[in-house]
Write a protein that holds these residues in place. Sequence first.
Motif, PDB file in Angstrom:
ATOM      1  N   MET A 151       0.841  -1.206   0.000  1.00  0.00           N
ATOM      2  CA  MET A 151       0.000   0.000   0.000  1.00  0.00           C
ATOM      3  C   MET A 151       0.868   1.244   0.000  1.00  0.00           C
ATOM      4  N   SER A 152       1.927   1.216   0.800  1.00  0.00           N
ATOM      5  CA  SER A 152       2.808   2.382   0.905  1.00  0.00           C
ATOM      6  C   SER A 152       3.524   2.671  -0.409  1.00  0.00           C
ATOM      7  N   ILE A 153       4.150   1.640  -0.990  1.00  0.00           N
ATOM      8  CA  ILE A 153       4.940   1.840  -2.216  1.00  0.00           C
ATOM      9  C   ILE A 153       4.049   2.305  -3.365  1.00  0.00           C
ATOM     10  N   CYS A 154       2.990   1.547  -3.625  1.00  0.00           N
ATOM     11  CA  CYS A 154       2.160   1.848  -4.803  1.00  0.00           C
ATOM     12  C   CYS A 154       1.401   3.162  -4.649  1.00  0.00           C
ATOM     13  N   SER A 155       0.886   3.425  -3.453  1.00  0.00           N
ATOM     14  CA  SER A 155       0.137   4.671  -3.233  1.00  0.00           C
ATOM     15  C   SER A 155       1.056   5.886  -3.298  1.00  0.00           C
ATOM     16  N   SER A 156       2.261   5.756  -2.745  1.00  0.00           N
ATOM     17  CA  SER A 156       3.202   6.880  -2.774  1.00  0.00           C
ATOM     18  C   SER A 156       3.612   7.200  -4.211  1.00  0.00           C
ATOM     19  N   LEU A 157       3.896   6.161  -4.995  1.00  0.00           N
ATOM     20  CA  LEU A 157       4.272   6.361  -6.402  1.00  0.00           C
ATOM     21  C   LEU A 157       3.116   6.960  -7.201  1.00  0.00           C
ATOM     22  N   ALA A 158       1.911   6.417  -6.984  1.00  0.00           N
ATOM     23  CA  ALA A 158       0.752   6.877  -7.755  1.00  0.00           C
ATOM     24  C   ALA A 158       0.416   8.334  -7.442  1.00  0.00           C
ATOM     25  N   ARG A 159       0.618   8.727  -6.193  1.00  0.00           N
ATOM     26  CA  ARG A 159       0.315  10.103  -5.797  1.00  0.00           C
ATOM     27  C   ARG A 159       1.329  11.078  -6.406  1.00  0.00           C
ATOM     28  N   LYS A 160       2.588  10.688  -6.399  1.00  0.00           N
ATOM     29  CA  LYS A 160       3.633  11.585  -6.901  1.00  0.00           C
ATOM     30  C   LYS A 160       3.718  11.567  -8.432  1.00  0.00           C
ATOM     31  N   PHE A 161       3.446  10.402  -9.021  1.00  0.00           N
ATOM     32  CA  PHE A 161       3.538  10.247 -10.484  1.00  0.00           C
ATOM     33  C   PHE A 161       2.242   9.620 -11.006  1.00  0.00           C
ATOM     34  N   PRO A 162       1.175  10.416 -11.094  1.00  0.00           N
ATOM     35  CA  PRO A 162      -0.151   9.855 -11.383  1.00  0.00           C
ATOM     36  C   PRO A 162      -0.298   9.200 -12.761  1.00  0.00           C
ATOM     37  N   LYS A 163       0.631   9.488 -13.685  1.00  0.00           N
ATOM     38  CA  LYS A 163       0.493   8.912 -15.034  1.00  0.00           C
ATOM     39  C   LYS A 163       1.241   7.590 -15.200  1.00  0.00           C
ATOM     40  N   LEU A 164       1.947   7.148 -14.163  1.00  0.00           N
ATOM     41  CA  LEU A 164       2.662   5.867 -14.226  1.00  0.00           C
ATOM     42  C   LEU A 164       1.693   4.701 -14.359  1.00  0.00           C
ATOM     43  N   THR A 165       2.136   3.630 -15.013  1.00  0.00           N
ATOM     44  CA  THR A 165       1.446   2.343 -14.898  1.00  0.00           C
ATOM     45  C   THR A 165       2.182   1.563 -13.821  1.00  0.00           C
ATOM     46  N   ILE A 166       1.486   1.165 -12.770  1.00  0.00           N
ATOM     47  CA  ILE A 166       2.092   0.429 -11.663  1.00  0.00           C
ATOM     48  C   ILE A 166       1.459  -0.962 -11.615  1.00  0.00           C
ATOM     49  N   ILE A 167       2.300  -1.990 -11.701  1.00  0.00           N
ATOM     50  CA  ILE A 167       1.809  -3.368 -11.641  1.00  0.00           C
ATOM     51  C   ILE A 167       2.495  -4.044 -10.461  1.00  0.00           C
ATOM     52  N   ALA A 204      14.262  12.440 -22.152  1.00  0.00           N
ATOM     53  CA  ALA A 204      13.010  12.896 -22.781  1.00  0.00           C
ATOM     54  C   ALA A 204      11.833  11.960 -22.503  1.00  0.00           C
ATOM     55  N   ILE A 205      12.034  10.963 -21.671  1.00  0.00           N
ATOM     56  CA  ILE A 205      10.956  10.001 -21.392  1.00  0.00           C
ATOM     57  C   ILE A 205       9.801  10.687 -20.678  1.00  0.00           C
ATOM     58  N   LYS A 206       8.585  10.327 -21.082  1.00  0.00           N
ATOM     59  CA  LYS A 206       7.390  10.861 -20.414  1.00  0.00           C
ATOM     60  C   LYS A 206       6.943   9.872 -19.333  1.00  0.00           C
ATOM     61  N   GLU A 207       6.397  10.445 -18.277  1.00  0.00           N
ATOM     62  CA  GLU A 207       5.933   9.636 -17.150  1.00  0.00           C
ATOM     63  C   GLU A 207       4.979   8.525 -17.595  1.00  0.00           C
ATOM     64  N   GLU A 208       4.074   8.873 -18.523  1.00  0.00           N
ATOM     65  CA  GLU A 208       3.064   7.899 -18.940  1.00  0.00           C
ATOM     66  C   GLU A 208       3.631   6.738 -19.761  1.00  0.00           C
ATOM     67  N   ASP A 209       4.910   6.861 -20.184  1.00  0.00           N
ATOM     68  CA  ASP A 209       5.546   5.785 -20.958  1.00  0.00           C
ATOM     69  C   ASP A 209       6.248   4.760 -20.081  1.00  0.00           C
ATOM     70  N   LEU A 210       6.230   4.977 -18.768  1.00  0.00           N
ATOM     71  CA  LEU A 210       6.945   4.079 -17.857  1.00  0.00           C
ATOM     72  C   LEU A 210       5.992   3.079 -17.200  1.00  0.00           C
ATOM     73  N   VAL A 211       6.510   1.863 -17.008  1.00  0.00           N
ATOM     74  CA  VAL A 211       5.783   0.835 -16.259  1.00  0.00           C
ATOM     75  C   VAL A 211       6.634   0.455 -15.047  1.00  0.00           C
ATOM     76  N   VAL A 212       6.037   0.475 -13.867  1.00  0.00           N
ATOM     77  CA  VAL A 212       6.760   0.135 -12.637  1.00  0.00           C
ATOM     78  C   VAL A 212       6.229  -1.202 -12.117  1.00  0.00           C
ATOM     79  N   TRP A 213       7.154  -2.147 -11.938  1.00  0.00           N
ATOM     80  CA  TRP A 213       6.808  -3.482 -11.443  1.00  0.00           C
ATOM     81  C   TRP A 213       7.245  -3.585  -9.977  1.00  0.00           C
ATOM     82  N   VAL A 214       6.296  -3.896  -9.097  1.00  0.00           N
ATOM     83  CA  VAL A 214       6.557  -3.856  -7.650  1.00  0.00           C
ATOM     84  C   VAL A 214       6.289  -5.211  -6.997  1.00  0.00           C
ATOM     85  N   ASP A 215       7.301  -5.721  -6.300  1.00  0.00           N
ATOM     86  CA  ASP A 215       7.082  -6.858  -5.400  1.00  0.00           C
ATOM     87  C   ASP A 215       7.447  -6.381  -3.996  1.00  0.00           C
ATOM     88  N   PRO A 216       6.438  -6.110  -3.163  1.00  0.00           N
ATOM     89  CA  PRO A 216       6.711  -5.523  -1.847  1.00  0.00           C
ATOM     90  C   PRO A 216       7.387  -6.487  -0.878  1.00  0.00           C
TER      91      PRO A 216
END
Length: 268
Positions: free
Chosen positions: A1-17, A51-63
């Motif tokens: 919850m901490s990792i994914c919520s913190s990332l999503a709040r700071k970088f709302p256009k990321l894809t987080i899996i 030049a990478i845009k935030e929305e072009d990144l995918v973040v893979w998380v194993d807490p």
Amino acid sequence: MSICSSLARKFPKLTIIGEEDLPSEEVDQELIEDGQWEEILKQPCPSQYRAIKEEDLVVWVDPLDGTKEYTEGLLDNVTVLIGIAYEGKAIAGVINQPYYNYQNNEKRKLREPRNEAKAGPDAVLGRTIWGVLGLGAFGFQLKEVPAGKHIITTTRSHNSKLVTDCITAMNPDDVLRVGGAGNKIIQLIEGKASAYVFASPGCKKWDTCAPEVILHAVGGKLTDIHGNALQYNKEVKHMNSAGVLATLRNYDYYASRVPESVKNALVP
């Protein structure tokens, strides 16, 4: 919850899996991390990523990588993995070892129960290893297995005939059975093992994304058992169904010894 919520709040256009379902409800403010690590921000961003845009990144998380070992008290096997991918390729990653040095810490507390803040090399609990392709990997001391030694690290809790057949074909001097994909890559970069061999489906993209970057940043190689690069775009299936083969050096030695029967059994 901490990792994914913190990332999503700071970088709302990321894809987080993530391995765990992302929290749908509002998260307690105490769990939100809004700081940043100044040490990393001092480093130059590799030119190919500026030049990478935030929305072009995918973040893979194993807490919590190494869950079984965590429940059994084998805390040095446990890691937190956060990998960043762009155009399907793993380009940046973090391996956090929350319990690194925990055995030294326990011994220290027993020796000095009244002095919790005692300084010394064994006093720091936990460490963070991180890397970016084109920049390097940090937070550890790179070390290689002695030349001519073939030490394989593999699964502790998901053994099978395929896994055993593949390892036997490589004629290893020693086999280390440990938990966690992050932990196995740390063994490669710290000179404890020369190859990570897992001839089985079972590990997922969030297990390999961050560790792959750390290994590639220091000249190693991680593929499936056929030698194919792993893909990390958001549409990709989560399972690494054709297993994992990773080395710091001498990749071809190990890849050339994967039996055809193993390759035929593991379909990408």
